[in-house]
Design an enzyme around this catalytic site. Sequence first.
Site, PDB file in Angstrom:
ATOM      1  N   PHE A  22       0.848  -1.191   0.000  1.00 32.05           N
ATOM      2  CA  PHE A  22       0.000   0.000   0.000  1.00 32.05           C
ATOM      3  C   PHE A  22       0.885   1.243   0.000  1.00 32.05           C
ATOM      4  O   PHE A  22       1.819   1.339   0.782  1.00 32.05           O
ATOM      5  CB  PHE A  22      -0.926  -0.013   1.217  1.00 32.05           C
ATOM      6  N   GLU A  59      -0.270  -5.367   8.406  1.00 35.06           N
ATOM      7  CA  GLU A  59       0.235  -6.731   8.250  1.00 35.06           C
ATOM      8  C   GLU A  59       1.731  -6.856   8.546  1.00 35.06           C
ATOM      9  O   GLU A  59       2.246  -7.964   8.720  1.00 35.06           O
ATOM     10  CB  GLU A  59      -0.058  -7.248   6.831  1.00 35.06           C
ATOM     11  N   THR A  81       4.257   3.136   4.356  1.00 37.45           N
ATOM     12  CA  THR A  81       3.820   4.527   4.419  1.00 37.45           C
ATOM     13  C   THR A  81       2.349   4.569   4.790  1.00 37.45           C
ATOM     14  O   THR A  81       1.527   3.923   4.139  1.00 37.45           O
ATOM     15  CB  THR A  81       4.007   5.232   3.052  1.00 37.45           C
ATOM     16  N   VAL A  82       2.049   5.333   5.838  1.00 32.71           N
ATOM     17  CA  VAL A  82       0.665   5.552   6.255  1.00 32.71           C
ATOM     18  C   VAL A  82       0.423   7.055   6.171  1.00 32.71           C
ATOM     19  O   VAL A  82       1.123   7.840   6.814  1.00 32.71           O
ATOM     20  CB  VAL A  82       0.405   5.043   7.686  1.00 32.71           C
ATOM     21  N   ILE A  83      -0.559   7.441   5.357  1.00 30.63           N
ATOM     22  CA  ILE A  83      -0.868   8.861   5.152  1.00 30.63           C
ATOM     23  C   ILE A  83      -2.214   9.162   5.793  1.00 30.63           C
ATOM     24  O   ILE A  83      -3.202   8.474   5.540  1.00 30.63           O
ATOM     25  CB  ILE A  83      -0.893   9.207   3.643  1.00 30.63           C
ATOM     26  N   GLY A  86      -9.180  11.375   6.487  1.00 38.62           N
ATOM     27  CA  GLY A  86     -10.185  12.134   7.222  1.00 38.62           C
ATOM     28  C   GLY A  86     -10.836  11.387   8.372  1.00 38.62           C
ATOM     29  O   GLY A  86     -11.793  11.886   8.968  1.00 38.62           O
ATOM     30  N   HIS A  89      -8.800   6.147  11.330  1.00 36.98           N
ATOM     31  CA  HIS A  89      -8.128   4.939  10.848  1.00 36.98           C
ATOM     32  C   HIS A  89      -6.602   5.080  10.908  1.00 36.98           C
ATOM     33  O   HIS A  89      -5.889   4.150  11.312  1.00 36.98           O
ATOM     34  CB  HIS A  89      -8.591   4.644   9.414  1.00 36.98           C
TER      35      HIS A  89
END
Length: 156
Positions: A22, A59, A81-83, A86, A89
């Site tokens: 992702f 994961e 990478t986590v962006i 809104g 989450h």
Amino acid sequence: MKVIEGGFPAPNAKIAIVISRFNSFINESLLSGAIDTLKRHGQVSEDNITVVRCPGAVELPLVAQRVAKTGKYDAIVSLGTVIRGGTPHFDYVCSECNKGLAQVSLEYSLPVAFGVLTVDTIDQAIERAGTKAGNKGAEAALSALEMINVLSEIDS
């Protein structure tokens, strides 16, 4: 007084890189930085680097745990990478990923370097994947190399 501090060369080290798919457009730059650093600074041969891909950041801890459980590796470099979006989450994903990877490190007494970007914007991610703010994948690889050597010194 004895001071223990690890260097970067670890030519015989076996390194696993666990990376989420992702946001792969960012993660591939992190991966390139990590591999380049392992080879140049760590003198790690390409044959001693294993890349394991998984769907997302949530994961990563399970994959890292399975890799650690094999006993084949001296360190794990986790990349993703986590962006922020809104919804809450983002907070859950970042928290669980961080906690899970730390747990694997402690459970297996194995360096698990945290190269997961947790950012508010795509621009921030791009900056940290090899432009203005350096390459966090490379930094995570350096951390893994140093920890291999620190732990080796402690044990000797």
